[in-house]
Design a protein around this motif. Structure first.
Motif, short mmCIF file in Angstrom:
data_model
loop_
_atom_site.label_atom_id
_atom_site.label_comp_id
_atom_site.label_asym_id
_atom_site.label_seq_id
_atom_site.Cartn_x
_atom_site.Cartn_y
_atom_site.Cartn_z
N TYR A 7 -22.44 21.13 -22.45
CA TYR A 7 -23.81 21.07 -21.99
C TYR A 7 -23.85 21.24 -20.48
O TYR A 7 -22.83 21.34 -19.81
CB TYR A 7 -24.45 19.74 -22.40
N ASN A 12 -27.76 16.73 -18.27
CA ASN A 12 -27.54 16.08 -19.55
C ASN A 12 -26.80 14.77 -19.30
O ASN A 12 -25.80 14.73 -18.59
CB ASN A 12 -26.71 17.01 -20.46
N ASP A 70 -27.05 22.84 -24.72
CA ASP A 70 -28.26 22.04 -24.95
C ASP A 70 -29.52 22.80 -24.56
O ASP A 70 -30.59 22.49 -25.04
CB ASP A 70 -28.16 20.72 -24.17
N ARG A 71 -29.44 23.80 -23.69
CA ARG A 71 -30.62 24.53 -23.24
C ARG A 71 -30.70 25.94 -23.83
O ARG A 71 -31.78 26.48 -24.02
CB ARG A 71 -30.63 24.64 -21.71
N THR A 120 -31.61 16.61 -35.43
CA THR A 120 -31.28 17.18 -34.11
C THR A 120 -29.89 16.79 -33.63
O THR A 120 -29.49 17.18 -32.54
CB THR A 120 -32.30 16.69 -33.07
N ASN A 149 -26.03 17.09 -33.08
CA ASN A 149 -25.26 18.33 -32.93
C ASN A 149 -24.05 18.40 -33.86
O ASN A 149 -23.68 19.47 -34.33
CB ASN A 149 -24.78 18.47 -31.47
#
Length: 901
Positions: free
Chosen positions: A54, A58, A89-90, A196, A198
Motif C-alpha cells: 500500500y 495507509n 489500496d488506491r 472489503t 484483502n
C-alpha cells in the motif's frame, strides 16, 4: 560583594565549558562521520529495498515504516533504505493497474541492475505476489524478509530460496470472548466489512475463530460494504447484539479512511462496536485485541539486520508474532455502561481522565514543600526574635564576647574615632601589617601609611562619617608580604545619643580571588575563541526567549540583536521559539534539517540543532545553525543526474523499436503515391487491364483529397522520424568533430542563426525581442563539438523566445553572456519572461516534459541539451527561475574535456 559575584561567574563558566565541549564533540563527530577515512577503507553502506503493498498515508504501511526505520537507524550499521509502493489500496481497482505494475517491474529491474541491494523486505500480499511473479527477472538470489497478516508464511514464498519473515495473527477470538464478558446478555454478533478484507487467509481465520462461539452466539456477516447500508442495518439492532468491524466501509465506490468509517459506524450503532485494527481505535469502537504494525515492523527490521550481519536467510527462523494487545476506549466503555473491572489484565485504556493529584502531582508536591518551608521559616524567625531579645537583655555582658569575636576573626579588623585616630585592632590586623597593637593605637593613617595613600584613606573616612552608614571600596597597597589587592568594608558605630562615635573597618584580602578571576576570564576568552571558530551560528536562548550568548558566526543570524534582548528582535530565531521550548521541556536534542528561508529573494536552506542545557541546571538551550544551501543544491544535482542516466536506455530502446515500423509506413506511403502517378507506363497498363481510366481515377482522388491525405500521412511519418532521431541523439554521443572553439564566436553564430531562421522569425518575431550579448573578449577556447554547443544555445534561445510570446513584458529581452573562469567557461541565457514555479523547474530537464500546447513541442529539447552538456562535454547545466521573475539557464563547460580530449 566580590565573594557574592563568584558563584554567578562560576555558573557562566560552566555554561561556556558545556558549549565548548559540545562544539568539540560536534566537530569531532563530524570528522568521525566521514564515510571516507584517510586510508579510504570505510565499508560501503548496506542497502535494503522495502516494497510495500500500500501507499503512504495507509495506517498499516505508516506503522510498518516507523518500526522498520527505527530498528535500522538505531542498529549502528550504515543502512540505506529504499522505499517502493505498489499503491494497491488506491489503484488496484483500476483497469490500468496491471500496466502500472508492469511499469513498476521495469523500473525496479533497472534500479536493481544499477544498484543491487543486500536484502528485500516485502509487506503484505500484493508485494509478495508481485515479487514471487517477477523475482527471477529482478533479483533471484536476494534474501527476502516478509511481513504480513496470517498464521504462517504464505506457501507462495516457498518458491524463493532464501526467505524468512514475521506474521501477525489478528485476535478475533480473544476480542469476541472479551466482548461477551463485557456484555453478558449478547446473543448475536454482526460482522461488518467482511467483503472489503484483502486477504482470504484472514477471512478464513475470522470465520474459523467465530465458529468457536456457535451456537451460543449467532453470527451475521453483513454482505454490503456500503456505509449507508451498514448504518441502516445498525439502527435496527436490539440490545442482544454486538458489532465486530473487520474491514473499511466504502462510500461512492471508494474505501473510506478508518477514522471516518469508525466514527460513522459507532455513531449509528446503538450497541457496542469492537475492532482488532489499531487504526480504528480512538474514533468510537469499545476496543479489542489490537495488532500493532509498528511492532511487526520492528521485528521484521531485526530479521533484516541479522541478514545484513552475515547470517543466511535460510538459517533465520520464520517468526510468528503475537496477536496484539488489549486496547479499550474509556469514553466508549462509559457510553454503554461497561464495567472497567471486567477488562483483561494489562489492558491499555485510552482517554481515561486522571485525578487532580495524578494530573498535578508536581504542583501538589511543590505547594506542600513550600508550605512546610514557610512553617519552618516561621519557626526560625520566632527563635531569632527570642534570641534577639535575650541578646538585648545581656548586651552589657557581651562587650567581652564582641572583643573575643573580633580577635578570633581571620581577617584584619580595626576601629577609629571620628578624628581618624586608631582606637584598636585585632591580631589579624597586626599580622597583616606586621605592626604591634601598641604601634597602631593612638595613631592616624599618616603615621602608618606613606604619602598620597594616607590622604586617600583620610578622605574616605571623612566621607563615611559625613554620609554614613557604610562604605566599601577596593584598594591596591603594599604590605610586608608584598603588593596585595584588598577590599575595605567600613561602618559607623554610634554613642548613646545617636551621634557617630567612630567607624569599624574590615579588610578582606582578595588577591587570590582576583587572580582566580583573571584565570577564569582567560578560560572564558579561550572557550569563546573555540566557539567563535565554529563556522556554524551558535546562540544560547533561555526559556523566556532571551539571548544569553552568541558566537561571531551568529552575528548575521541575529541581525542587530544584543545579549539579553528578546527573540522578537531576531525574526529568524523567533520562528524557532516553539522548538526551543520543546527541547528544554523534553530535555533532549532536537534536529531540524533543511529549513527553507529566503534571503534577498534567494531560496536558501539551513540545518538547525537545539541542545538543552538541563544537565547543568539551566533552563536554556543552545541553537546551532549551519548553512545547508550548497549541500541541498548538490543533492538536487545528484538526483537529476541519476534520473537522466536511468531514462537514457529507455529512450534508446523506444527509438529503435519505433524506427522499424515507421520505416515500413514511410516506404509504403511512397509506393502508394508512385502507383497513383498517371505518367508511369506501368500504372497506365494496370489501369487499362482493370477497365478504368487513369485520368478519371486521378480526378477522383484529387476531388476526394485522397492524395493530400496520403501526403499528410507521409509528412506526419517524417515528423515522427525526426522525433525518433532526436531520441536517438539523446541516448548516444554525436560523431561531430571535437576542436578548440571560441565560445564567443559560437554564441554569435547561434544568435545570428536564430535571427535568420525563417521558422523562428515567423513564430516568435525576433524583431520585437531585444537580444543583449555580454561576451567576455578574454574568454578562453573550449575543447568541444561546435555543432552540439550551437544546438544547445539555439534550444535555450528558442525556449526563451517562446516564453516571451506568452509574457506581458513591455520590453521583452534575452541576454546571452559568456564569461571565462579559472577552469571552465560559463554561458548564461536569461530572459525577463514569466519564469517557472518550483515544480516546473525541477522537471524541466526530464524527457517528454513540456509546457507547450499539443503539437508545439516534443519535450526533448532541454533533455537533449542536458545530455549534450553533462554526458558529451562533462559540464553542468542548471536553471534559476521564479514565477514572474524570468528564467536563467547556466552552462559550465570545462576548458579541457578529458573524456573526449
Amino acid at each position: 560583594m566580590v565573594l557574592h559575584r563568584i558563584p554567578h561567574r562560576l555558573s557562566r563558566l560552566l555554561v561556556l565549558l558545556v558549549l565548548g565541549c559540545w562544539v568539540f564533540l560536534i566537530s569531532t563527530g563530524a570528522q568521525g562521520a566521514d564515510p571516507v577515512g584517510d586510508a579510504g577503507q570505510s565499508a560501503p553502506p548496506a542497502s535494503v529495498l522495502v516494497l510495500h503493498s500500500y501507499g503512504r498515508g495507509n495506517s498499516r504501511t505508516d506503522g510498518l515504516e516507523i518500526g522498520i526505520g527505527k530498528v535500522l537507524s538505531q542498529s549502528g550499521l550504515n543502512v540505506r533504505e529504499t522505499l517502493e509502493y505498489l499503491q494497491a489500496d488506491r489503484l488496484a481497482k483500476l483497469s490500468q493497474y496491471p500496466r502500472i505494475l508492469e511499469t513498476k517491474r521495469a523500473a525496479l529491474a533497472a534500479q536493481l541492475d544499477a544498484a543491487p541491494p543486500n536484502a528485500v523486505l516485502l509487506s503484505d500480499k500484493q508485494a509478495m505476489d508481485f515479487w514471487v511473479d517477477n523475482f527471477s527477472a529482478l533479483a533471484p538470489a536476494l534474501p527476502v524478509v516478509f511481513c504480513g497478516v496470517g498464521e504462517a508464511l504464505p506457501s507462495k514464498l516457498h518458491a524463493l530460496e532464501r526467505v524468512t519473515g514475521v506474521v501477525e495473527r489478528p485476535g478475533f477470538e480473544d476480542t469476541v470472548k472479551t466482548a461477551i464478558t463485557l456484555v453478558p446478555g449478547a446473543r448475536k454478533l454482526l460482522v461488518l466489512g467482511f467483503e472489503t478484507m484483502n486477504f482470504q487467509a484472514v477471512k478464513d481465520m475470522l470465520v474459523r475463530d467465530l465458529e468457536n462461539f456457535t451456537p451460543k452466539l449467532a453470527v451475521e456477516y453483513f454482505p454490503s460494504p456500503v456505509i449507508a447500508a451498514m448504518e441502516g442495518r445498525l439502527r435496527e439492532l436490539g440490545p442482544e447484539w454486538l458489532v465486530l468491524v473487520v474491514g473499511r466501509p466504502e462510500e461512492n465506490g471508494r474505501l473510506m479512511l478508518s477514522l471516518d468509517g469508525a466514527a460513522r459506524i459507532c455513531q449509528a450503532s446503538p450497541v457496542p462496536v469492537f475492532a482488532v485494527w489499531n487504526s480504528w481505535m480512538g474514533y468510537g469502537p469499545v476496543g479489542g485485541k489490537i495488532i500493532d504494525p509498528v511492532e511487526q515492523g520492528r521485528v521484521a527490521g531485526e530479521l533484516v539486520l541479522e541478514i545484513l550481519r552475515g547470517r543466511d536467510a535460510r538459517d533465520v527462523p520464520a517468526l510468528a508474532h503475537n496477536n496484539g494487545t488489549f486496547v479499550f476506549d474509556y469514553n466508549a466503555l462509559k457510553r454503554f455502561g461497561l464495567d472497567e473491572a471486567l477488562l483483561p489484565q494489562d489492558s491499555v485504556l485510552l482517554n481515561k481522565p486522571v485525578s487532580f493529584y495524578e494530573g498535578h502531582t508536581e504542583m501538589v508536591w511543590t505547594y506542600g514543600v513550600v508550605t512546610a518551608l514557610l512553617f519552618v521559616l516561621s519557626g526560625v524567625l520566632g527563635l531569632w526574635v527570642a534570641y534577639r531579645r535575650k541578646v538585648l537583655a545581656q548586651q552589657a555582658g557581651q562587650v567581652s564576647f564582641v572583643h573575643s569575636l573580633m580577635e578570633g576573626m581571620p581577617t584584619p579588623v580595626y576601629y577609629k574615632d571620628v578624628s581618624g585616630v586608631y582606637q584598636g585592632c585585632n591580631q589579624a590586623f597586626e599580622k597583616f601589617f606586621n605592626r604591634s597593637r601598641e604601634m597602631v593605637v593612638g595613631r592616624t593613617a599618616h603615621d602608618l601609611t606613606p604619602g598620597d595613600l594616607a590622604v586617600h584613606f583620610e578622605a574616605q573616612d571623612k566621607a563615611l562619617i559625613a554620609g554614613g552608614p557604610t562604605q566599601t571600596f577596593e584598594q591596591e597597597m603594599d604590605t610586608p608580604d608584598g603588593r596585595r589587592q584588598v577590599v575595605f568594608n567600613k561602618a559607623l558605630f554610634f554613642n548613646a545619643d545617636g551621634r557617630a562615635a567612630g567607624l569599624v573597618g574590615v579588610i578582606t584580602d582578595i588577591t587570590v580571588h582576583r587572580q582566580v578571576e583573571r584565570e577564569l576570564e582567560g578560560a572564558r576568552n579561550y572557550l569563546q575563541g573555540i566557539i567563535d571558530s565554529s563556522p556554524s551560528a551558535i546562540v544560547c536562548v533561555d526559556r523566556s526567549g532571551r539571548i544569553t550568548h552568541t558566537n561571531v558566526s551568529a552575528a548575521s543570524y541575529c541581525g542587530e540583536s544584543k545579549l539579553g534582548c528578546a527573540l522578537e528582535e531576531a525574526p529568524r530565531l523567533a520562528k524557532l521559539m516553539d522548538s526551543i521550548i520543546r527541547a528544554i521541556d523534553e530535555d533532549k536534542p532536537l534536529h531540524l534539517p533543511k529549513r527553507a528561508y529566503r534571503e534577498n529573494g534567494e531560496l536558501r536552506f539551513e540545518d538547525v540543532v537545539i541542545y538543552p542545557l538541563s544537565a547543568i541546571g539551566l533552563s536554556e538551550a543552545v541553537v546551532r545553525v549551519e548553512d545547508a544551501t550548497e549541500r541541498v543544491r548538490l543533492e538536487e544535482v545528484l538526483v537529476q543526474t541519476e534520473k537522466m542516466m536511468s531514462v537514457g536506455g529507455l529512450a534508446a530502446g523506444m527509438a529503435h523499436e519505433i524506427n522499424n515500423p515507421l520505416g515500413g509506413i514511410m516506404q509504403s506511403l511512397q509506393v502508394v503515391l508512385n502507383r497513383l502517378r498517371p505518367e508511369l507506363p506501368a500504372n497506365l497498363e494496370a489501369a487499362a487491364k482493370s477497365g478504368c481510366d487513369m485520368g478519371s481515377l486521378r480526378a477522383y482522388l484529387e476531388r476526394r483529397e485522397i492524395l493530400s491525405l496520403l501526403s499528410g500521412a507521409r509528412t506526419s511519418a517524417q515528423r515522427a522520424a525526426g522525433i525518433v532521431a532526436n531520441m536517438l541523439e539523446f541516448s548516444r554521443r554525436s560523431g561531430s568533430a571535437w576542436l578548440q572553439e571560441d565560445v564567443g564566436e559560437l554564441v554569435e553564430k547561434a544568435v545570428e542563426l536564430c535571427q535568420q531562421d525563417y521558422d523562428l522569425s515567423k513564430r516568435y518575431d525576433f524583431r520585437k525581442i531585444t537580444i543583449v550579448k555580454e561576451l567576455d573578449p578574454a574568454c578562453p577556447a573550449v575543447h568541444c563539438s561546435a555543432q552540439q554547443i550551437q544546438q544547445v544555445i539555439l534550444n535555450l534561445i528558442r525556449n526563451a523566445a517562446q516564453a516571451l510570446t506568452t509574457s506581458a513584458a513591455s520590453e521583452p529581452r534575452i541576454t546571452v553572456r559568456a564569461v571565462g573562469k579559472a577552469d571552465h567557461v560559463t554561458i548564461e541565457i536569461e530572459d525577463n519572461g514569466p519564469g517557472m514555479d518550483e515544480a516546473t523547474r525541477r522537471k524541466v530537464f526530464e524527457p517528454f516534459f513540456t509546457t507547450k500546447s499539443p503539437g508545439q513541442g516534443t519535450g526533448l529539447g532541454l533533455s537533449i541539451s542536458y545530455f549534450i552538456i553533462t554526458e558529451n562535454h562533462g559540464g553542468r547545466i542548471s536553471v534559476e527561475s521564479e514565477a514572474g521573475r524570468g528564467t536563467r539557464f547556466i552552462i559550465e563547460l570545462p576548458l579541457e574535456n578529458v573524456r573526449f580530449a
